[in-house]
Design a protein around this motif. Structure first.
Motif, PDB file in Angstrom:
ATOM      1  N   ALA A  44      32.745 -16.219   2.308  1.00 13.66           N
ATOM      2  CA  ALA A  44      31.869 -16.409   1.152  1.00 13.66           C
ATOM      3  C   ALA A  44      32.687 -16.553  -0.130  1.00 13.66           C
ATOM      4  O   ALA A  44      32.317 -17.326  -1.032  1.00 13.66           O
ATOM      5  N   LEU A  45      33.806 -15.851  -0.220  1.00 12.13           N
ATOM      6  CA  LEU A  45      34.657 -15.962  -1.407  1.00 12.13           C
ATOM      7  C   LEU A  45      35.501 -17.228  -1.364  1.00 12.13           C
ATOM      8  O   LEU A  45      35.669 -17.913  -2.374  1.00 12.13           O
ATOM      9  N   VAL A  46      36.053 -17.527  -0.186  1.00 14.87           N
ATOM     10  CA  VAL A  46      36.884 -18.726  -0.051  1.00 14.87           C
ATOM     11  C   VAL A  46      36.081 -19.976  -0.374  1.00 14.87           C
ATOM     12  O   VAL A  46      36.595 -20.923  -0.995  1.00 14.87           O
ATOM     13  N   GLU A  47      34.814 -19.993   0.030  1.00 14.71           N
ATOM     14  CA  GLU A  47      33.980 -21.179  -0.140  1.00 14.71           C
ATOM     15  C   GLU A  47      33.109 -21.132  -1.388  1.00 14.71           C
ATOM     16  O   GLU A  47      32.277 -22.027  -1.603  1.00 14.71           O
ATOM     17  N   ALA A  48      33.282 -20.106  -2.230  1.00 12.81           N
ATOM     18  CA  ALA A  48      32.465 -19.982  -3.438  1.00 12.81           C
ATOM     19  C   ALA A  48      32.678 -21.170  -4.373  1.00 12.81           C
ATOM     20  O   ALA A  48      33.800 -21.674  -4.502  1.00 12.81           O
ATOM     21  N   PRO A  49      31.626 -21.658  -5.030  1.00 14.33           N
ATOM     22  CA  PRO A  49      31.772 -22.804  -5.932  1.00 14.33           C
ATOM     23  C   PRO A  49      32.699 -22.526  -7.116  1.00 14.33           C
ATOM     24  O   PRO A  49      33.396 -23.422  -7.589  1.00 14.33           O
ATOM     25  N   GLU A  50      32.724 -21.269  -7.590  1.00 14.41           N
ATOM     26  CA  GLU A  50      33.632 -20.868  -8.661  1.00 14.41           C
ATOM     27  C   GLU A  50      34.777 -20.060  -8.066  1.00 14.41           C
ATOM     28  O   GLU A  50      34.540 -19.187  -7.227  1.00 14.41           O
ATOM     29  N   PRO A  51      36.032 -20.341  -8.460  1.00 17.73           N
ATOM     30  CA  PRO A  51      37.173 -19.617  -7.877  1.00 17.73           C
ATOM     31  C   PRO A  51      37.055 -18.109  -8.070  1.00 17.73           C
ATOM     32  O   PRO A  51      36.628 -17.627  -9.123  1.00 17.73           O
ATOM     33  N   VAL A  52      37.425 -17.371  -7.033  1.00 24.83           N
ATOM     34  CA  VAL A  52      37.464 -15.909  -7.066  1.00 24.83           C
ATOM     35  C   VAL A  52      38.910 -15.481  -6.917  1.00 24.83           C
ATOM     36  O   VAL A  52      39.638 -16.024  -6.077  1.00 24.83           O
ATOM     37  N   ASP A  53      39.368 -14.526  -7.755  1.00 21.73           N
ATOM     38  CA  ASP A  53      40.758 -14.086  -7.634  1.00 21.73           C
ATOM     39  C   ASP A  53      40.840 -12.750  -6.906  1.00 21.73           C
ATOM     40  O   ASP A  53      39.820 -12.158  -6.558  1.00 21.73           O
ATOM     41  N   ARG A  54      42.077 -12.302  -6.680  1.00 17.72           N
ATOM     42  CA  ARG A  54      42.280 -11.089  -5.890  1.00 17.72           C
ATOM     43  C   ARG A  54      41.914  -9.810  -6.638  1.00 17.72           C
ATOM     44  O   ARG A  54      41.934  -8.726  -6.065  1.00 17.72           O
ATOM     45  N   GLY A  55      41.651  -9.909  -7.917  1.00 14.45           N
ATOM     46  CA  GLY A  55      41.303  -8.717  -8.687  1.00 14.45           C
ATOM     47  C   GLY A  55      42.519  -8.076  -9.303  1.00 14.45           C
ATOM     48  O   GLY A  55      42.639  -7.983 -10.519  1.00 14.45           O
ATOM     49  N   VAL A  56      43.461  -7.638  -8.476  1.00 20.78           N
ATOM     50  CA  VAL A  56      44.667  -6.996  -8.998  1.00 20.78           C
ATOM     51  C   VAL A  56      45.601  -8.010  -9.664  1.00 20.78           C
ATOM     52  O   VAL A  56      46.510  -7.630 -10.397  1.00 20.78           O
ATOM     53  N   ASP A  57      45.395  -9.291  -9.387  1.00 23.68           N
ATOM     54  CA  ASP A  57      46.138 -10.349 -10.073  1.00 23.68           C
ATOM     55  C   ASP A  57      45.267 -11.601 -10.081  1.00 23.68           C
ATOM     56  O   ASP A  57      44.141 -11.599  -9.578  1.00 23.68           O
ATOM     57  N   ALA A  58      45.797 -12.660 -10.672  1.00 23.03           N
ATOM     58  CA  ALA A  58      45.000 -13.874 -10.851  1.00 23.03           C
ATOM     59  C   ALA A  58      45.109 -14.853  -9.689  1.00 23.03           C
ATOM     60  O   ALA A  58      44.604 -15.970  -9.781  1.00 23.03           O
ATOM     61  N   ARG A  59      45.740 -14.465  -8.600  1.00 19.79           N
ATOM     62  CA  ARG A  59      45.856 -15.378  -7.458  1.00 19.79           C
ATOM     63  C   ARG A  59      44.469 -15.697  -6.893  1.00 19.79           C
ATOM     64  O   ARG A  59      43.694 -14.782  -6.591  1.00 19.79           O
ATOM     65  N   PRO A  60      44.157 -16.967  -6.710  1.00 18.83           N
ATOM     66  CA  PRO A  60      42.839 -17.309  -6.157  1.00 18.83           C
ATOM     67  C   PRO A  60      42.743 -16.938  -4.683  1.00 18.83           C
ATOM     68  O   PRO A  60      43.736 -16.974  -3.953  1.00 18.83           O
TER      69      PRO A  60
END
Length: 292
Positions: A44-60
């Motif tokens: 669900a996160l990988v395919e989300a229309p808006e990029p989701v990052d790891r939280g602890v850093d900005a890596r998508p």
């Protein structure tokens, strides 16, 4: 790839994979080998229309985003959420994952910071494995961890997906969003790391020198070529230096002041690394130092 959280293990994982011509353990591996629930949440996160990052850093969060194998062990009930450490009964699972990565890329590169200090167990369970073990001064780890926790408490989607919306994690996030709670979590984290460093120092001194490389994150940042040469018995150090320099950008964030106990632990840690490298040279595992 071994080292405590916030020691540069993710960028080193990527650099080592590229330098060895292999591939790291990723979110995609978690999806393929994890439970249907974990796979659904991550997809669900990988395919989300808006990029989701790891939280602890900005890596998508993408299928090829590097990740820790500890999350797979937790998901498969081989380890607990609060430790995520390897257990020998998980050797078959990790072995199958590694073999799949090897078939796809030639070399499998995995990491799990929770297993730092437990390299001897990993080497016994995986006789063909090699370990790159990295260190970083404690103040650098503390500063990076504080920034990661502050960011992660405000970007929770990925952490919730990994942990199955754990109640313990939700409580920790609430605490992190308050000043007293953040201070308490930081204090607990520091003392936990100090105790783990003490255990790691004892365990690391007995590791087989031909199967372990002793790297230093700060050395790699300031001089990738010099820092990479200590892994020459495991992979091409020139390629490692090139890949590390290409994928790493030093943020330059300030670190908290170093306490007396941390300076003592850092000094012991540094001496252990220098002694291990010297023994590797004496044994002919690494080339002797050149005289200018």
């Amino acid at each position: 790839m071994s080292g405590f959280n916030r020691s540069g293990t993710t960028v080193l994982l990527e650099a080592v994979a590229a330098a060895s011509g292999g591939a790291p353990f990723t979110v995609g591996d978690l999806v393929r080998h994890g439970s249907p629930g974990l796979a659904t949440r991550l997809n669900a996160l990988v395919e989300a229309p808006e990029p989701v990052d790891r939280g602890v850093d900005a890596r998508p969060v993408r299928a090829d985003t590097p990740e820790e194998y500890g999350w797979l062990l937790v998901d498969q009930k081989v380890s607990g959420l609060l430790s995520s450490r390897f257990h020998p009964r998980g050797a078959g699972l990790l072995g199958r994952v590694a073999e799949e990565i090897k078939r796809r890329a030639g070399v499998a590169v995995l990491k799990n910071p929770s297993d730092t200090g437990r390299e001897a167990l990993l080497l016994r369970c995986f006789p063909d494995a090699r370990i790159i073990l990295t260190r970083r001064p404690l103040a650098g780890i503390y500063g990076s961890a504080d920034r990661a926790l502050a960011r992660g408490a405000r970007s929770t989607a990925y952490g919730m997906a990994l942990t199955g919306h754990s109640r313990v994690v939700r409580l920790a996030i609430r605490a992190q969003l308050t000043r007293p709670g953040a201070a308490l979590l930081s204090l607990v984290g520091r003392w936990n790391l100090r105790l783990r460093v003490l255990g790691m120092l004892r365990a690391t001194a007995r590791l087989p020198l031909d199967r372990v490389a002793f790297l230093d994150y700060e050395e790699l940042v300031h001089d990738p070529a010099e820092g990479s040469r200590w892994a020459a018995h495991i992979l091409d150090p020139e390629r490692l230096a090139k890949e590390f320099a290409r994928s790493h950008s030093f943020p330059g964030n300030p670190n908290p002041p170093s306490s007396r106990i941390d300076r003592h632990l850092d000094a012991r840690w540094s001496r252990l690394w220098q002694a291990a490298r010297a023994r590797q040279r004496t044994a002919g595992i690494l080339a002797p130092a050149t005289t200018p």
